[in-house]
Design an enzyme around this catalytic site. Structure first.
Site, PDB file in Angstrom:
ATOM      1  N   ARG A  58      44.388  29.400  43.918  1.00  0.00           N
ATOM      2  CA  ARG A  58      44.595  28.209  43.083  1.00  0.00           C
ATOM      3  C   ARG A  58      43.525  28.107  42.021  1.00  0.00           C
ATOM      4  O   ARG A  58      42.368  28.462  42.239  1.00  0.00           O
ATOM      5  CB  ARG A  58      44.506  26.942  43.940  1.00  0.00           C
ATOM      6  CG  ARG A  58      45.669  26.701  44.867  1.00  0.00           C
ATOM      7  CD  ARG A  58      45.577  25.295  45.480  1.00  0.00           C
ATOM      8  NE  ARG A  58      44.299  25.061  46.132  1.00  0.00           N
ATOM      9  CZ  ARG A  58      43.751  23.864  46.322  1.00  0.00           C
ATOM     10  NH1 ARG A  58      44.362  22.777  45.894  1.00  0.00           N
ATOM     11  NH2 ARG A  58      42.600  23.734  46.953  1.00  0.00           N
ATOM     12  N   SER A  62      36.571  32.696  50.141  1.00  0.00           N
ATOM     13  CA  SER A  62      36.632  32.636  51.611  1.00  0.00           C
ATOM     14  C   SER A  62      36.686  34.025  52.234  1.00  0.00           C
ATOM     15  O   SER A  62      37.610  34.368  52.978  1.00  0.00           O
ATOM     16  CB  SER A  62      37.844  31.796  52.045  1.00  0.00           C
ATOM     17  OG  SER A  62      37.714  30.485  51.563  1.00  0.00           O
ATOM     18  N   ASP A 119      34.909  27.486  52.146  1.00  0.00           N
ATOM     19  CA  ASP A 119      35.704  26.268  52.295  1.00  0.00           C
ATOM     20  C   ASP A 119      35.045  25.230  53.196  1.00  0.00           C
ATOM     21  O   ASP A 119      35.298  24.030  53.057  1.00  0.00           O
ATOM     22  CB  ASP A 119      37.109  26.609  52.812  1.00  0.00           C
ATOM     23  CG  ASP A 119      37.090  27.476  54.065  1.00  0.00           C
ATOM     24  OD1 ASP A 119      35.989  27.870  54.497  1.00  0.00           O
ATOM     25  OD2 ASP A 119      38.173  27.764  54.602  1.00  0.00           O
TER      26      ASP A 119
END
Length: 891
Positions: A519, A580, A634
């Site tokens: 994203r 991540s 995250d």
């Protein structure tokens, strides 16, 4: 007058529907712990939790206390589906003084009967389980614990009411030195009827006794039974509906004949429903109808009718025989002539009509009670249609086919959502009692095996305190530069040194890369709050597995595409990169990739600074307005996102597909970076806790089987005990072991159960939903091609609960180590802190969050911990990292 009498005894379908509604309401009251005392229908738990499955085997004793005798049986079950049980029977007549004597004398007599019976069948010395049929109202607290509430049927033995009748029988059996006889269960006849009527294809789940008294039992979802304190599985409920109507709810059904029967009874105003449907009262209802009709000159005109004033003149058997189409008129004539009434042909016809009306009403009202039970079962199981076998016993059902016809048709009209098969009982008090005993033994043996299998996963308080201490030890090692490489908890500095103050303002970009989709977001932080827009982009497999330069060029092209769509190409925007993958962070904006995971294998990236690779791609694309100010994972993003809403949020926790935690540590305690002032967020990477063997004592054989099949065997051991990616596989391996032990799916192997990853996190989360009917669990399992009974479904749910509870408690032990470390590092007696938390397991599982928080409170009583669910930690949280860093930067 006769037609008026017949109309009064005939109930319309609308009236029966109304009675069914009142019965359902009374049953709901009876099931409620608070309202049961006021209810007229007692819903008594029997503690019978399963129906026969056909595997029951062995010899069992049954002793039944009857009105005038004691009945003893030896039943041998061959384990062939209960198709050919062998029965040996002997009846012992009871001395007339026993029912009115002492309780000790009664139970001594029963024990003597057992001893005599054993001597007659050869005195077997092996262990003989015994089922005790005791047909009186009892308060059960277990299969073999029952206090007598009150005597009936002519019994009035002293010193028994309020006592445990099972213990009284055990004591009497011990006096006879029958040490190999073990009283296993106590039951009444209706439960025995249900157990005796089961068939292999479909078990019997309802039983109805229609005789001198009337009652019903059925297999209910255990959570409905508040007084039984069970939340899973099923339990047989004995519905004592004889008192239904004692509160006036049947006043519109009662006729003048019923009123007179009640007034002449030994308990006026009580057991109103039983007096309408029980065979003990049918003759009396007919007698009073004849009395009133004779007084109106509609019967026995000119005859001396004084004989009709005699109580119990007409027996139920005579009423049933008079009903008969072929011989009924002749029977009516002989009965009436024997009374000296000299009936006419018309008198005989009218008496037959009365008998038919009274018995038909009894059948219709019994069917109404059955319909209420059927609808309750169907609704509680959330079924569109219930298919069920109903075992039926009692002289009313057995003596005339008409009773059964009315019972079936009226129940069908009142509960059209249920398809009922009526199964005549085959000795419910004998074979049924033996079946209850055999099932209890099977469940006890099964329970022992289940408990042995699940024991290693059921961690006690001491176990969790040990895990907490080990986590604390590994944290200390990870913060120490001399022992950091030996610790399984890496305690990586993130260089995030401040949480949001709420004063941050501006537009920020965030890039969230953690899989095949990524994203790009723009986050606008204003006085009104945080708003933003985002877009998802796909990374083609060829680019994931190509060169690092091509990968980062593709990412940069997507960022530029997003900025063009947002009309922000000319704006200088600080960007935080949520990356991540395992990295060693060397600064807030410097992170070296240690290894690729999740299907990525782009060349030239491992060992490189991923932020610099992104900057190089921006330079190649001549995109000069992009400023990468931070790289985070995250977990840190989650902490920051929640920190904006709650300044006390200084811990981040992820419990989803994987698991990790971070927290704000005192800088002076972080030996792996320079400086002593302030605090720094530490990325614990606690998923690897235990990789050095320190958790081996808590890792079960099931965990090892799961670990062996992963791509990183021996790594991320703590994560494999906690996170959603692995819990379903642990459950599957436990179920395989249970099939092998023959406690699940009748020991039949399943190819589907051999398939990896069939138990998804969402699946076992659904199975654990509070109040989810076992029929729904059964449906889920059948969707996986697993032929599960209700009993199997309850066991699968128990396994899921055990695995998820262990995961939550282990997570709590890890978190307890974190908050206690923070409290001690800050020199506080009491720490108040908020945990920002994200992850599908935490958010979606019905019990995980509660189990985690409750255990954390126990393990860290000096810490007041609040959990705050994150909203987009990898997006909003990452942007806030950029905002905090940008605000603190030199202009």
């Amino acid at each position: 007058q006769v037609q008026r009498a017949l109309r009064a005894l005939t109930l319309s379908l609308e009236k029966l529907q109304a009675v069914k509604g009142r019965m359902l309401e009374a049953m709901d009251q009876g099931l409620s712990q608070q309202k049961s005392a006021q209810g007229t229908v007692r819903m008594l738990p029997t503690f019978i939790c399963s129906t026969p499955d056909g595997t029951e085997k062995g010899s069992l004793l049954v002793v039944e206390l009857c009105q005038s005798h004691v009945r003893t049986l030896c039943v041998t079950l061959p384990g062939d589906g209960n198709q050919s049980p062998q029965l040996l029977l002997k009846i012992f007549e009871m001395p007339g003084d026993i029912p009115q004597g002492t309780g000790e004398a009664l139970f001594d007599f029963i024990a003597q009967c057992v001893k005599s019976f054993l001597e007659e069948i050869g005195n077997p010395q092996h262990r003989l389980p015994l089922g005790f049929v005791f047909p009186f109202s009892c308060r059960l607290t277990g299969l073999d614990k029952a206090e007598l509430i009150s005597w009936s049927k002519g019994f009035q033995c002293s010193d028994v009411e309020g006592k445990d009748v099972v213990q009284l029988l055990k004591t009497a059996i011990s006096k006879q030195e029958l040490y190999h006889v073990d009283v296993v269960v106590l039951l009444n006849s209706v439960a025995g009827t249900m157990m005796a009527c089961g068939v292999r294809e479909r078990p019997c789940e309802i039983a109805l006794v229609a005789g001198s008294s009337s009652s019903c039992c059925f297999m209910a979802e255990a959570h409905l039974l508040e007084m039984a304190e069970r939340t899973s599985g099923q339990m047989c409920v004995h519905s004592e509906w004889g008192c239904f109507g004692d509160d006036g709810t049947l006043d519109d059904v009662l006729t003048p004949y019923d009123q007179r029967v009640d007034q002449e009874s030994s308990n006026p105003g009580e057991r109103r429903f039983e007096k309408l449907v029980g065979s003990l009262y049918l003759g009396e209802i007919v007698r009073h109808a004849m009395v009133l009709l004779a007084a109106e000159q509609a019967l026995f005109t000119g005859r001396n009718i004084s004989i009709l004033g005699t109580k119990d003149l007409l027996k139920a058997q005579q009423v049933l025989e008079i009903m008969d189409n072929e011989d009924g008129i002749g029977k009516a004539r002989s009965v009436l002539e024997a009374l000296g009434l000299q009936p006419s042909e018309r008198d005989c016809c009218r008496v037959q009509q009365l008998c038919r009306a009274v018995v038909s009403r009894a059948a219709a009202l019994t069917a109404t009670g059955l319909a209420a039970v059927l609808s309750l079962m169907c609704h509680s199981r959330e079924l569109e249609r219930l298919l069920v076998n109903v075992g039926v016993d009692g002289e009313l059902y057995g003596a005339t086919p008409r009773f059964g016809e009315i019972l079936r048709s009226v129940a069908g009209l009142l509960a059209p959502e249920c398809a009922v098969s009526l199964v005549p009982s085959a000795d419910g008090n004998g074979l049924g009692a033996a079946m209850v005993t055999a099932v209890a033994l099977r469940l006890a043996a099964q329970r022992q095996k289940v408990d042995e299998l699940l024991a290693p996963l059921r961690l006690g308080r001491a176990d969790l305190e040990r895990v907490q201490a080990l986590m604390r030890q590994e944290m200390e090692h990870g913060l120490n530069p001399e022992s950091n490489t030996d610790s399984s908890v890496r305690m990586l500095p993130t260089y995030v040194c401040n949480t949001p103050k709420g004063t941050e303002r501006g537009n920020f970009l965030a890039l969230d890369l953690g899989g095949t989709n990524f994203r790009v977001l723009v986050v606008r932080v204003t006085e009104e709050g945080i708003h933003g827009a985002s877009e998802i982009y796909v990374i083609p497999t060829a680019i994931m597995q190509g060169t690092g330069e091509a990968l980062f060029d593709h990412i940069m092209e997507c960022i530029m595409d997003f900025q063009v769509k947002q009309d922000m190409m000319d704006h200088v925007l600080p960007l935080c990169f949520t990356f991540s993958f395992p990295c060693q962070q060397l600064g807030l904006d410097k992170a070296v990739l240690l290894t690729w995971t999740k299907g990525f294998s782009a060349s030239g990236c491992v060992g490189q600074d991923v932020v610099q690779m992104l900057r190089d791609a921006a330079q190649r694309k001549q995109h000069t307005t992009l400023k990468v100010v931070a790289v985070v994972n995250d977990t840190v993003g989650t902490m920051m996102a929640c920190g904006y809403d709650d300044p006390r949020c200084e811990i981040g926790l992820i419990v989803g597909t994987g698991t990790n935690a971070c927290y704000m540590e005192e800088r002076e305690k972080v030996g792996t970076v320079e400086g002593d002032e302030g605090r720094m967020c530490i990325n614990m990477e606690w998923g690897a806790f235990g990789d050095n063997g320190c958790l081996d004592e808590f890792i079960t054989s099931f965990d090892r089987l799961v670990d062996e099949k992963t791509i990183n065997a021996g790594k991320q051991r703590f994560e494999k005990l906690i996170s959603g990616m692995y819990l379903g596989e642990i459950v599957r391996h436990i179920l395989l072991a249970m099939v092998e032990k023959r406690v699940l799916f009748r020991g039949k192997p399943s190819l589907k159960l051999q398939t990896r990853d069939i138990f998804k996190t969402k699946l076992f989360s659904t199975i654990e939903i509070d109040g989810l009917p076992l029929s729904q669990v059964q449906g889920i399992l059948r969707g996986l091609e697993l032929e599960a009974s209700f009993e199997d479904s309850a066991l699968v749910r128990e396994v899921c609960q055990t695995v998820s509870t262990r995961a939550a408690h282990l997570c709590a032990a890890g978190m307890a180590a974190v908050v206690e470390k923070m409290r001690e590092s800050r020199g506080l007696d009491k720490l108040t802190v908020t945990v920002g938390v994200d992850g599908t397991l935490y958010k979606m599982h019905p019990h995980f969050s509660r189990n985690l928080q409750q255990m954390l409170q126990e393990l860290a009583p000096n810490c007041d911990v609040t959990f705050l669910q994150s909203e987009d930690g990898s997006g909003k949280g990452a942007a806030l990292v950029a905002a905090v860093a940008w605000q603190g930067a030199d202009p």
